[in-house]
Design a protein around this motif. Structure first.
Motif, PDB file in Angstrom:
ATOM      1  N   LYS A 108       0.832  -1.195   0.000  1.00 32.62           N
ATOM      2  CA  LYS A 108       0.000   0.000   0.000  1.00 32.62           C
ATOM      3  C   LYS A 108       0.870   1.250   0.000  1.00 32.62           C
ATOM      4  O   LYS A 108       2.015   1.228   0.432  1.00 32.62           O
ATOM      5  N   GLN A 109       0.254   2.354  -0.490  1.00 31.37           N
ATOM      6  CA  GLN A 109       1.000   3.610  -0.567  1.00 31.37           C
ATOM      7  C   GLN A 109       1.542   4.009   0.803  1.00 31.37           C
ATOM      8  O   GLN A 109       2.680   4.459   0.915  1.00 31.37           O
ATOM      9  N   ALA A 110       0.741   3.844   1.855  1.00 29.20           N
ATOM     10  CA  ALA A 110       1.187   4.228   3.197  1.00 29.20           C
ATOM     11  C   ALA A 110       2.437   3.458   3.604  1.00 29.20           C
ATOM     12  O   ALA A 110       3.354   4.011   4.203  1.00 29.20           O
ATOM     13  N   ILE A 147       5.456   4.789   1.649  1.00 31.00           N
ATOM     14  CA  ILE A 147       5.891   6.084   2.177  1.00 31.00           C
ATOM     15  C   ILE A 147       6.621   5.922   3.505  1.00 31.00           C
ATOM     16  O   ILE A 147       7.628   6.587   3.763  1.00 31.00           O
ATOM     17  N   LYS A 148       6.152   5.005   4.341  1.00 30.71           N
ATOM     18  CA  LYS A 148       6.830   4.764   5.626  1.00 30.71           C
ATOM     19  C   LYS A 148       8.254   4.272   5.429  1.00 30.71           C
ATOM     20  O   LYS A 148       9.120   4.507   6.267  1.00 30.71           O
ATOM     21  N   ASP A 190      -3.132  12.425   7.424  1.00 30.69           N
ATOM     22  CA  ASP A 190      -2.732  12.083   6.049  1.00 30.69           C
ATOM     23  C   ASP A 190      -1.611  11.052   6.066  1.00 30.69           C
ATOM     24  O   ASP A 190      -0.888  10.901   5.086  1.00 30.69           O
ATOM     25  N   GLY A 191      -1.476  10.364   7.188  1.00 23.29           N
ATOM     26  CA  GLY A 191      -0.403   9.381   7.319  1.00 23.29           C
ATOM     27  C   GLY A 191       0.918  10.007   7.728  1.00 23.29           C
ATOM     28  O   GLY A 191       1.962   9.376   7.655  1.00 23.29           O
ATOM     29  N   HIS A 251      -4.387  13.713  -5.289  1.00 24.31           N
ATOM     30  CA  HIS A 251      -3.985  13.748  -3.880  1.00 24.31           C
ATOM     31  C   HIS A 251      -4.383  12.412  -3.256  1.00 24.31           C
ATOM     32  O   HIS A 251      -5.195  12.348  -2.340  1.00 24.31           O
ATOM     33  N   ILE A 292       2.458  12.488   6.259  1.00 23.80           N
ATOM     34  CA  ILE A 292       3.271  12.940   5.124  1.00 23.80           C
ATOM     35  C   ILE A 292       3.557  14.430   5.215  1.00 23.80           C
ATOM     36  O   ILE A 292       4.704  14.862   5.087  1.00 23.80           O
ATOM     37  N   ARG A 344      -3.151  10.340  -1.278  1.00 20.57           N
ATOM     38  CA  ARG A 344      -2.980  10.039   0.146  1.00 20.57           C
ATOM     39  C   ARG A 344      -4.204  10.421   0.968  1.00 20.57           C
ATOM     40  O   ARG A 344      -4.330  10.015   2.111  1.00 20.57           O
ATOM     41  N   TYR A 345      -5.113  11.214   0.389  1.00 27.22           N
ATOM     42  CA  TYR A 345      -6.319  11.598   1.110  1.00 27.22           C
ATOM     43  C   TYR A 345      -7.496  10.667   0.837  1.00 27.22           C
ATOM     44  O   TYR A 345      -8.545  10.805   1.455  1.00 27.22           O
ATOM     45  N   HIS A 361      -8.063   7.660   1.621  1.00 27.39           N
ATOM     46  CA  HIS A 361      -8.462   6.830   2.762  1.00 27.39           C
ATOM     47  C   HIS A 361      -9.148   7.629   3.866  1.00 27.39           C
ATOM     48  O   HIS A 361      -9.665   7.057   4.815  1.00 27.39           O
TER      49      HIS A 361
END
Length: 194
Positions: free
Chosen positions: A2-4, A7-8, A83-84, A135, A86, A137-138, A140
């Motif tokens: 997943k994108q999250a 990014i982590k 937003d996680g 966008h 970010i 990341r938004y 979710h």
């Protein structure tokens, strides 16, 4: 993955480089799209006018949006703004001038693409919806996604009202810069709810 999760696994430097890469890619695609759709590489830039009243409108609109977001942050649950992490990772450790530079790059590249090219070619609705969708990341977070859609239509309306790309570039840049500074200096006063 997943994108999250992706990014982590990025360092803050990699996240920042990714931001710059995507913004310059978007600007390049806007110029190529402009050439294909209008026959003019610089078509979106024909909507830039040096009009003091339009600049004041852009500044005033940006302050309005930031004040609204700060008020909402005071009364709504903190998780609605998640937003996680970010934005915090992008802005927290940056010098204020770097925050301004990031905001300028984002304001120019996104507004050239979405207002200068897509809105003038396809209209405010497609341009605003595509703006919200990039966008990612938004997606979710229903609140942030809804807020982004409203913000996109707000920027589209400003462009429709003034027919000046500079108005929305200034507005977008100042929104990002002021919120980035709020993140850096921890000026979001959440109501404490998770």
């Amino acid at each position: 993955m997943k994108q999250a999760d992706i990014i982590k696994n990025l360092t803050d430097k990699e996240l920042l480089l990714n931001l710059y890469f995507t913004q310059f890619l978007m600007l390049g695609l806007a110029l190529i799209g402009s050439r294909i759709l209008t026959g003019n590489w610089l078509y979106p830039f024909t909507f830039i006018q040096w009009n003091v009243n339009h600049i004041i409108i852009g500044i005033t609109a940006a302050v309005f949006v930031v004040v609204v977001e700060l008020i909402l942050a005071k009364f709504l649950p903190r998780k609605w703004f998640d937003d996680g992490g970010i934005n915090e990772r992008i802005f927290k450790g940056r010098h204020p001038l770097h925050i301004g530079f990031i905001s300028l790059i984002v304001g120019i590249s996104e507004e050239v693409m979405f207002r200068g090219l897509l809105q003038t070619t396809f209209g405010i609705i497609p341009a605003s919806l595509i703006f919200a969708l990039i966008h990612i990341r938004y997606l979710h977070n229903y609140f942030l996604f809804s807020f982004t859609i409203l913000l996109s239509f707000f920027l589209g309306f400003l462009f429709y009202l003034t027919e000046n790309l500079l108005t929305v570039i200034i507005c977008h840049m100042l929104i990002d810069m002021l919120l980035g500074l709020c993140i850096k200096y921890r000026l979001f006063l959440y109501n404490g709810q998770k």
